[in-house]
Design a protein around this motif. Structure first.
Motif, mmCIF file in Angstrom:
data_model
loop_
_atom_site.group_PDB
_atom_site.id
_atom_site.type_symbol
_atom_site.label_atom_id
_atom_site.label_comp_id
_atom_site.label_asym_id
_atom_site.label_seq_id
_atom_site.Cartn_x
_atom_site.Cartn_y
_atom_site.Cartn_z
ATOM 1 N N ASN A 102 25.393 -21.512 -15.575
ATOM 2 C CA ASN A 102 26.391 -21.121 -14.586
ATOM 3 C C ASN A 102 26.033 -19.724 -14.116
ATOM 4 O O ASN A 102 26.087 -18.766 -14.881
ATOM 5 C CB ASN A 102 27.785 -21.137 -15.216
ATOM 6 C CG ASN A 102 28.841 -20.586 -14.278
ATOM 7 O OD1 ASN A 102 28.694 -20.640 -13.065
ATOM 8 N ND2 ASN A 102 29.904 -20.060 -14.858
ATOM 9 N N LYS A 105 28.943 -16.099 -14.460
ATOM 10 C CA LYS A 105 29.441 -16.203 -15.832
ATOM 11 C C LYS A 105 30.658 -15.334 -16.102
ATOM 12 O O LYS A 105 31.099 -15.221 -17.234
ATOM 13 C CB LYS A 105 28.332 -15.820 -16.816
ATOM 14 C CG LYS A 105 27.111 -16.723 -16.758
ATOM 15 C CD LYS A 105 26.067 -16.255 -17.744
ATOM 16 C CE LYS A 105 24.760 -17.017 -17.566
ATOM 17 N NZ LYS A 105 23.702 -16.512 -18.450
ATOM 18 N N VAL A 268 26.750 -20.382 -20.007
ATOM 19 C CA VAL A 268 27.963 -20.619 -19.227
ATOM 20 C C VAL A 268 28.943 -19.452 -19.295
ATOM 21 O O VAL A 268 29.920 -19.423 -18.542
ATOM 22 C CB VAL A 268 28.680 -21.909 -19.691
ATOM 23 C CG1 VAL A 268 27.751 -23.097 -19.612
ATOM 24 C CG2 VAL A 268 29.271 -21.775 -21.089
ATOM 25 N N LYS A 273 37.728 -20.959 -19.478
ATOM 26 C CA LYS A 273 37.598 -21.964 -18.414
ATOM 27 C C LYS A 273 36.191 -22.556 -18.397
ATOM 28 O O LYS A 273 36.012 -23.782 -18.367
ATOM 29 C CB LYS A 273 37.937 -21.324 -17.070
ATOM 30 C CG LYS A 273 37.507 -22.101 -15.825
ATOM 31 C CD LYS A 273 38.248 -23.405 -15.656
ATOM 32 C CE LYS A 273 37.937 -23.995 -14.283
ATOM 33 N NZ LYS A 273 38.498 -25.363 -14.112
ATOM 34 N N ASN A 274 35.181 -21.701 -18.419
ATOM 35 C CA ASN A 274 33.803 -22.185 -18.342
ATOM 36 C C ASN A 274 33.402 -22.981 -19.579
ATOM 37 O O ASN A 274 32.752 -24.022 -19.479
ATOM 38 C CB ASN A 274 32.842 -21.011 -18.146
ATOM 39 C CG ASN A 274 32.975 -20.377 -16.775
ATOM 40 O OD1 ASN A 274 33.721 -20.849 -15.935
ATOM 41 N ND2 ASN A 274 32.248 -19.287 -16.567
ATOM 42 N N GLU A 277 35.090 -26.438 -19.395
ATOM 43 C CA GLU A 277 34.451 -27.351 -18.443
ATOM 44 C C GLU A 277 33.152 -27.905 -19.022
ATOM 45 O O GLU A 277 32.868 -29.110 -18.921
ATOM 46 C CB GLU A 277 34.165 -26.625 -17.129
ATOM 47 C CG GLU A 277 35.395 -26.274 -16.306
ATOM 48 C CD GLU A 277 36.120 -27.481 -15.763
ATOM 49 O OE1 GLU A 277 35.495 -28.552 -15.609
ATOM 50 O OE2 GLU A 277 37.341 -27.366 -15.495
ATOM 51 N N TYR A 314 33.551 -25.228 -12.519
ATOM 52 C CA TYR A 314 33.817 -23.837 -12.889
ATOM 53 C C TYR A 314 34.712 -23.121 -11.876
ATOM 54 O O TYR A 314 35.520 -22.274 -12.245
ATOM 55 C CB TYR A 314 32.510 -23.059 -13.020
ATOM 56 C CG TYR A 314 31.594 -23.537 -14.119
ATOM 57 C CD1 TYR A 314 32.060 -23.722 -15.414
ATOM 58 C CD2 TYR A 314 30.253 -23.803 -13.855
ATOM 59 C CE1 TYR A 314 31.220 -24.157 -16.423
ATOM 60 C CE2 TYR A 314 29.395 -24.247 -14.857
ATOM 61 C CZ TYR A 314 29.881 -24.421 -16.141
ATOM 62 O OH TYR A 314 29.044 -24.859 -17.125
#
Length: 477
Positions: A102, A105, A268, A273-274, A277, A314
């Motif tokens: 991601n 981040k 990530v 939250k990340n 997911e 994300y």
């Protein structure tokens, strides 16, 4: 200072899997039949882990065998290997995915501050969370470190034993701060909501290995470990955000060999939250799901406030299971059907669907429910004196609720269905619903139904993935 315990995964010997049978051909005369050379074993064709498109070039003629090995249709496997750059085959021909990092981040807004003190080990409320205690299926979100050995992740030049350290953001691995516990709880709540429609216990409390590993077809208690990994032993080589094997959740052989699924905080980020997911996504691979993308992107990033769990969510506050209803979808598989074929059944209906079998409510007391089937509707009944009351149904984060107040005859008095959206990438809006109403004395019913929002093609979503947990309550005033 106490150190956090590590648990050693079950040792499973890694053996090459050979495919093909001895072919028999007729001679060029009336002599006895003679044996032809055996087909080359798949592991000798591959030799090592290979990215999907490269692997496909070597195993194209053996695709049917590979598809059987992975429990999916040959055409589907070919499409994945040919088009999904994150797909890989290991040396035994098993499909797994390496997710991209991601790029953004940064942590999402802070988790709710509910922890009151630091804990010295993987104990306390943050590590005793269960979404469905007593279920024979489990998804274990492992934050407190684990030793990986004897698994597929220990082959191909990787260390024979890997000691993954615990989740840590403050540089003090000997204890969990309140902020770290808040992340654990928030990740759990989000993943538990994604899997709420299924008969599975999403937990942060370490189960016995026997509750994860499946020993054979008669073993009906099993699951998967999703390990939150802050180290670099694998991540630095793949440059990825997570890895997981596909369709191994209910495997009856070498189950432990394909454990765990991994989420790399180096890929990530450390925000709830990340991590959530990524964890829901990697567990999704274990239960048989592949990626949701388009012809031009491997991972669909969504539209509006919505994204598919098997895409990348994300930046979207509403992530749901999908059957490819958005414009340009390259994966039309029915997520709920596929998951059901890989070990996770839907939950049984928990509340009556009509006024005749409505669940009784007590004024001021919340009742919990799970909307697991798209055809479901839950009805609650309550006797009220004359006055003004608030009727509220609060969503767990995936279910978009339409709330209706019915009179004693079952007629709709009023409906609440606010527009869905997000205030930020971690916080959905408009999924819950409430009604404030002055009523005469009598019997009333509250009906909870699922709805979609706008168009699933490009602005919203249908009722398909609008399922999950909720609470309903009637209060005076």
């Amino acid at each position: 200072m106490h150190t956090r315990p590590r648990r050693i995964g079950a040792l499973v010997g890694a053996g090459a899997v050979a495919f093909g049978a001895l072919a028999v051909v007729a001679g060029n005369s009336a002599t006895a039949q003679q044996s032809a050379p055996a087909p080359t074993p798949i592991d000798q064709l591959l030799g090592k882990e290979l990215q999907g498109k490269t692997a496909l070039g070597l195993v194209q003629s053996r695709l049917t065998e590979l598809a059987d090995r992975n429990g999916i249709a040959a055409a589907k496997l070919q499409q994945i290997l040919a088009t999904d750059k994150t797909s890989w085959l290991d040396r035994d021909g098993k499909l797994f995915f390496r997710e991209p990092v991601n790029s953004a981040k940064t942590a999402a807004p802070a988790s709710p501050r509910w922890a009151t003190k630091a804990v010295a080990a993987a104990t306390g409320p943050a590590f005793e969370l269960h979404s469905k205690p007593g279920s024979n299926r489990v998804i274990y979100l492992d934050f407190d470190g684990h030793t990986i050995t004897g698994t597929a992740w220990n082959t191909g030049g990787k260390p024979a034993t890997v000691n993954v350290t615990a989740y840590d953001t403050d540089g003090n691995p000997g204890s969990y701060s309140t902020a770290e516990q808040d992340v654990v709880r928030d990740v759990w709540a989000r993943v538990a909501e994604d899997y709420a429609p299924f008969d599975v216990d999403v937990t942060t409390q370490a189960p016995a290995e026997s509750a994860i590993t499946r020993s054979g077809s008669s073993d009906q208690q099993y699951g998967t470990r999703v390990l939150i990994d802050p180290t670099t032993w694998y991540q630095s080589g793949c440059g990825c955000g997570g890895v997981a094997y596909v369709g191994v959740y209910d495997s009856t052989s070498q189950h432990a060999y394909y454990q765990p699924a991994l989420v790399f905080t180096k890929g990530v980020g450390t925000g709830a939250k990340n991590i959530a997911e990524a964890a829901a996504h990697e567990a999704g691979h274990n239960v048989g799901l592949s990626h949701d993308g388009t012809a031009s992107v491997g991972y669909y990033t969504g539209h509006g406030a919505w994204a598919p769990i098997m895409g990348v969510g994300y930046s979207k506050a509403i992530s749901q299971w999908s059957k490819g209803e958005y414009s340009g979808a390259n994966n039309k598989e029915d997520d709920f059907a596929v998951v059901g074929q890989n070990g996770l059944a839907l939950r049984a209906d928990d509340h009556g669907n009509a006024t005749s079998n409505a669940t009784a409510l007590t004024l001021g007391t919340a009742a919990s429910g799970v909307y697991a089937n798209d055809t479901d509707v839950d009805v609650f009944g309550i006797d009220l004196a004359a006055g003004t009351f608030t009727f509220a149904a609060n969503s767990g984060g995936d279910l978009d609720i339409k709330l209706q107040l019915l009179d004693s005859a079952g007629n709709v008095v009023v409906t609440a269905d606010p527009a869905a959206g997000q205030s930020n990438s971690a916080t959905p809006t408009g999924l819950s619903a409430s009604i404030s109403r002055q009523v005469t004395a009598g019997r009333y019913y509250v009906r909870v139904d699922n709805v979609g929002y706008a168009s699933p093609l490009n602005t919203g979503y249908s009722t398909y993935g609008s399922r999950g947990a909720y609470t309903v309550r009637v209060t005076a005033g």
